[in-house]
Design an enzyme around this catalytic site. Structure first.
Site, PDB file in Angstrom:
ATOM      1  N   HIS A 171       5.501 -23.865   7.391  1.00 21.35           N
ATOM      2  CA  HIS A 171       6.958 -23.747   7.250  1.00 21.35           C
ATOM      3  C   HIS A 171       7.719 -24.807   8.051  1.00 21.35           C
ATOM      4  CE1 HIS A 171       6.704 -21.316  10.956  1.00 21.35           C
ATOM      5  NE2 HIS A 171       7.996 -21.505  11.095  1.00 21.35           N
ATOM      6  N   LYS A 176      11.735 -27.358   7.540  1.00 21.53           N
ATOM      7  CA  LYS A 176      12.877 -27.372   8.465  1.00 21.53           C
ATOM      8  C   LYS A 176      13.732 -28.616   8.219  1.00 21.53           C
ATOM      9  CE  LYS A 176      10.712 -24.493  11.965  1.00 21.53           C
ATOM     10  NZ  LYS A 176      11.513 -23.310  12.259  1.00 21.53           N
ATOM     11  N   ASP A 179      -2.792 -21.468  16.531  1.00 27.37           N
ATOM     12  CA  ASP A 179      -1.570 -20.867  15.982  1.00 27.37           C
ATOM     13  C   ASP A 179      -0.476 -21.905  15.745  1.00 27.37           C
ATOM     14  OD1 ASP A 179       0.095 -18.624  15.246  1.00 27.37           O
ATOM     15  OD2 ASP A 179       1.146 -18.903  17.161  1.00 27.37           O
ATOM     16  N   GLU A 202       8.766 -21.534  23.116  1.00 28.75           N
ATOM     17  CA  GLU A 202       9.292 -20.232  22.689  1.00 28.75           C
ATOM     18  C   GLU A 202       9.487 -19.348  23.915  1.00 28.75           C
ATOM     19  OE1 GLU A 202       7.674 -18.838  18.628  1.00 28.75           O
ATOM     20  OE2 GLU A 202       5.952 -19.651  19.673  1.00 28.75           O
ATOM     21  N   ARG A 248       0.799  -1.232   0.000  1.00 31.81           N
ATOM     22  CA  ARG A 248       0.000   0.000   0.000  1.00 31.81           C
ATOM     23  C   ARG A 248       0.829   1.279   0.000  1.00 31.81           C
ATOM     24  NH1 ARG A 248      -4.302  -1.265   4.110  1.00 31.81           N
ATOM     25  NH2 ARG A 248      -2.484  -0.988   5.415  1.00 31.81           N
ATOM     26  N   LYS A 253      -0.777 -20.263   6.802  1.00 33.42           N
ATOM     27  CA  LYS A 253      -1.719 -20.541   7.869  1.00 33.42           C
ATOM     28  C   LYS A 253      -2.068 -19.236   8.585  1.00 33.42           C
ATOM     29  CE  LYS A 253      -0.174 -20.808  11.936  1.00 33.42           C
ATOM     30  NZ  LYS A 253       0.768 -19.810  12.424  1.00 33.42           N
ATOM     31  N   HIS A 260       1.604 -26.793  12.952  1.00 35.34           N
ATOM     32  CA  HIS A 260       3.014 -27.199  13.047  1.00 35.34           C
ATOM     33  C   HIS A 260       3.202 -28.502  13.839  1.00 35.34           C
ATOM     34  CE1 HIS A 260       3.616 -23.374  11.318  1.00 35.34           C
ATOM     35  NE2 HIS A 260       3.718 -22.664  12.417  1.00 35.34           N
TER      36      HIS A 260
HETATM   37  C1  BG6 Z   1       4.230 -19.187  13.411  1.00 38.32           C
HETATM   38  C2  BG6 Z   1       3.358 -18.743  14.561  1.00 38.32           C
HETATM   39  O1  BG6 Z   1       3.485 -19.959  12.510  1.00 38.32           O
HETATM   40  O2  BG6 Z   1       5.304 -19.958  13.915  1.00 38.32           O
HETATM   41  C3  BG6 Z   1       4.177 -17.965  15.575  1.00 38.32           C
HETATM   42  O3  BG6 Z   1       2.306 -17.942  14.075  1.00 38.32           O
HETATM   43  C4  BG6 Z   1       5.377 -18.752  16.015  1.00 38.32           C
HETATM   44  O4  BG6 Z   1       3.381 -17.614  16.714  1.00 38.32           O
HETATM   45  C5  BG6 Z   1       6.160 -19.263  14.806  1.00 38.32           C
HETATM   46  O5  BG6 Z   1       6.207 -17.909  16.792  1.00 38.32           O
HETATM   47  C6  BG6 Z   1       7.237 -20.219  15.225  1.00 38.32           C
HETATM   48  O6  BG6 Z   1       8.032 -20.535  14.115  1.00 38.32           O
HETATM   49  P1  BG6 Z   1       9.554 -20.943  14.300  1.00 38.32           P
HETATM   50  O7  BG6 Z   1       9.999 -21.293  12.925  1.00 38.32           O
HETATM   51  O8  BG6 Z   1      10.234 -19.733  14.862  1.00 38.32           O
HETATM   52  O9  BG6 Z   1       9.552 -22.086  15.251  1.00 38.32           O
END
Ligand code: BG6
Length: 492
Positions: A181, A185, A238, A219, A48, A151, A243
């Site tokens: 993602h 990995k 999330d 995390e 934008r 996602k 994941h």
């Molecule tokens: C994302 C989540 O998909 O993955 C985040 O929305 C999270 O909340 C992140 O922090 C973690 O990814 P990674 O690759 O840092 O483990």
């Protein structure tokens, strides 16, 4: 797989947003620096801000300097910036798509039949983008255009289906790339090799030898500035539905017929379909949620979730979730899979820990100082990748004592730079390889698995357990374990 040859345009919607800036641009840059991008690949940044190409290049340069650290190299960065055009526009404004069309039709690459549309934007905006692309005549069905969506794919099973129907109006399934993602990995991909290239592993990878499986994604960070998204999502949507569930399927799946997208998808779906449905009236025995309260992380005082910017003061959104699943098939029946993830935990670590059964007879029990620990296979995904097996050996000396030693199959030298998950996946998108992307039925089944938990928690909005930031979550999370000798392993 769609052919990789010929000119390709890669359009990034939301090019100045958080996802593009923190993940996509650095990963694409690293591919550039490694010489992995074809000459005739061009990028279009769609955003934008009222910028031209120069302002965009400046932004890109700053973003890369900040993100790629020592991998920053002036020459590669200039080469990378040369590939970009900038289209200024609002996602909801059809006129902006005419500008995009003009950019795509510039004589530079002739008529380009091969365009990637990367939606690094809020899912709520996906609909407008696909409709506008269609109305501008950009998305021709006969081309090789494809769309990449991040996602969360929906917020429950119904909304996921609606979103899917909408995308399917404009894109066939084979042109939709649903990205998780975690599948990019290194250790996750290495898990395929570990399981399916070693005859040693396969015979013991089942209920006869494995006691239980733990998957931890911990995390240290809080939710930062993401309250608008996160408060409506929570840790279950999330992280766990996507994941962690993907990690579970890769651990539990049967060997696929080959490594093509559909063969992998079929096996992953079989696992998800075999997960025992959680009874509506017994959710608390299978899942636990909590939220971080103020605490200390790395010696620094940090606020609780409810004090984070834009979080409602009475929010009961979970920032920690643990859950237990059973995969009711021949291989896994009776083996619990314990999953947990949380923000503001004691450590930044993601790993899979597989615990084996005790030997049938503890011959050395009395000789050892302590009882014999079982064997573990440890697969650490981050921060450091590792693959280790803990086994017993005799302690050197006159006594017959045992000690735990580690067989270490960690394969990256400590100094070698890790490959970012997005690099692998973006290269696959450019090549047209869907094997590491999710089919809709995978997403749908994963929603189905967590659906009873979602519904139960939606009805219990008044209370959530809390844990001080910087800890491993509340003690109550341990109640999911089937037996007393099963406990969370907090390190690899
Ligand atoms: C994302 C989540 O998909 O993955 C985040 O929305 C999270 O909340 C992140 O922090 C973690 O990814 P990674 O690759 O840092 O483990």
């Amino acid at each position: 797989m769609m052919p990789a040859s010929g000119p390709c345009y890669f359009v990034i919607f939301g090019a100045t947003g958080n996802l593009a800036t923190t993940h996509l641009l650095p990963a694409l840059y690293e591919l550039e620096a490694a010489g992995r991008l074809n000459e005739d690949l061009r990028f279009i940044a769609f955003a934008r801000r009222a910028w031209g190409r120069d302002e965009w290049s400046h932004y890109l340069d700053l973003a890369l300097k900040e993100r790629v650290g020592s991998a920053y190299d002036q020459g590669s960065c200039e080469r990378f910036a040369q590939r970009f055009d900038y289209v200024q526009g609002d996602l909801h404004d059809p006129a902006a798509y005419q500008k995009l069309m003009e950019e795509l039709n510039k004589p530079r690459m002739g008529t380009c039949e091969n365009v990637v549309f990367y939606l690094a934007i809020k899912p709520a905006d996906f609909g407008d983008v696909v409709v506008n692309l269609d109305q501008a005549g950009i998305n021709r069905r006969h081309g090789r255009h494809r769309i990449v969506v991040e996602k969360p794919f929906g917020e429950d099973i119904d909304s996921a289906r609606q979103l899917n129907n909408l995308l399917h109006k404009y894109f066939d399934e084979e042109r939709i790339y649903r990205i998780d993602h975690y599948l990019g990995k290194e250790t996750v991909q290495n898990l395929f090799v570990f399981r399916f290239a070693n005859t040693l592993i396969e015979p013991i990878w089942n209920r006869n030898y494995i006691d239980h499986v733990q998957i931890t994604v911990a995390e240290k960070a809080g939710i930062g500035e993401r309250a608008d998204y996160y408060d409506g999502a929570g840790a279950l949507r999330d992280m766990l539905q996507n994941h962690l569930m993907q990690l579970l399927t890769v651990v539990a799946m049967e060997p696929p017929a080959c490594l093509e997208a559909d063969a992998l998808g079929d096996e992953k779906v079989k696992v998800l379909r075999s997960i025992r449905p959680i009874p509506r009236d017994a959710v608390n025995a299978y899942a636990f949620r909590a939220q971080y309260a103020p605490g200390k992380v790395d010696g620094r005082v940090v606020p609780g979730y409810r004090e984070e910017p834009n979080v409602p003061r009475r929010s009961t959104t979970e920032t920690f979730v643990s859950a237990k699943f059973y995969v009711d098939n021949w291989r896994w029946r009776g083996v619990p899979f314990y999953l947990r993830t949380g923000k503001r935990l004691a450590q930044q670590t993601t790993f899979i820990a597989i615990r084996f059964r005790h030997p049938p007879q503890l011959l050395f029990h009395e000789a050892a100082h302590e009882g014999i620990d079982p064997n573990w296979i440890l697969l650490s995904i981050q921060p450091a990748e590792c693959m280790q097996i803990e086994i017993h050996a005799k302690q050197p000396g006159l006594e017959l004592n045992t000690r735990m030693v580690r067989l270490d199959a960690t394969y990256r030298e400590t100094r070698a730079a890790p490959v970012e998950a997005y690099q692998t996946l973006l290269l696959d998108v450019i090549k047209g390889d869907r094997s590491l992307f999710l089919r809709f039925d995978e997403v749908e089944w994963a929603w189905r698995v967590v659906d009873p938990i979602l519904r139960h928690w939606a009805n219990e909005k008044d209370f959530v357990h809390t844990y001080p930031a910087g800890t491993w979550g509340p003690e109550e999370a341990n109640r999911l374990f089937d037996r007393e000798d099963q406990t969370w392993r907090n390190r690899v």
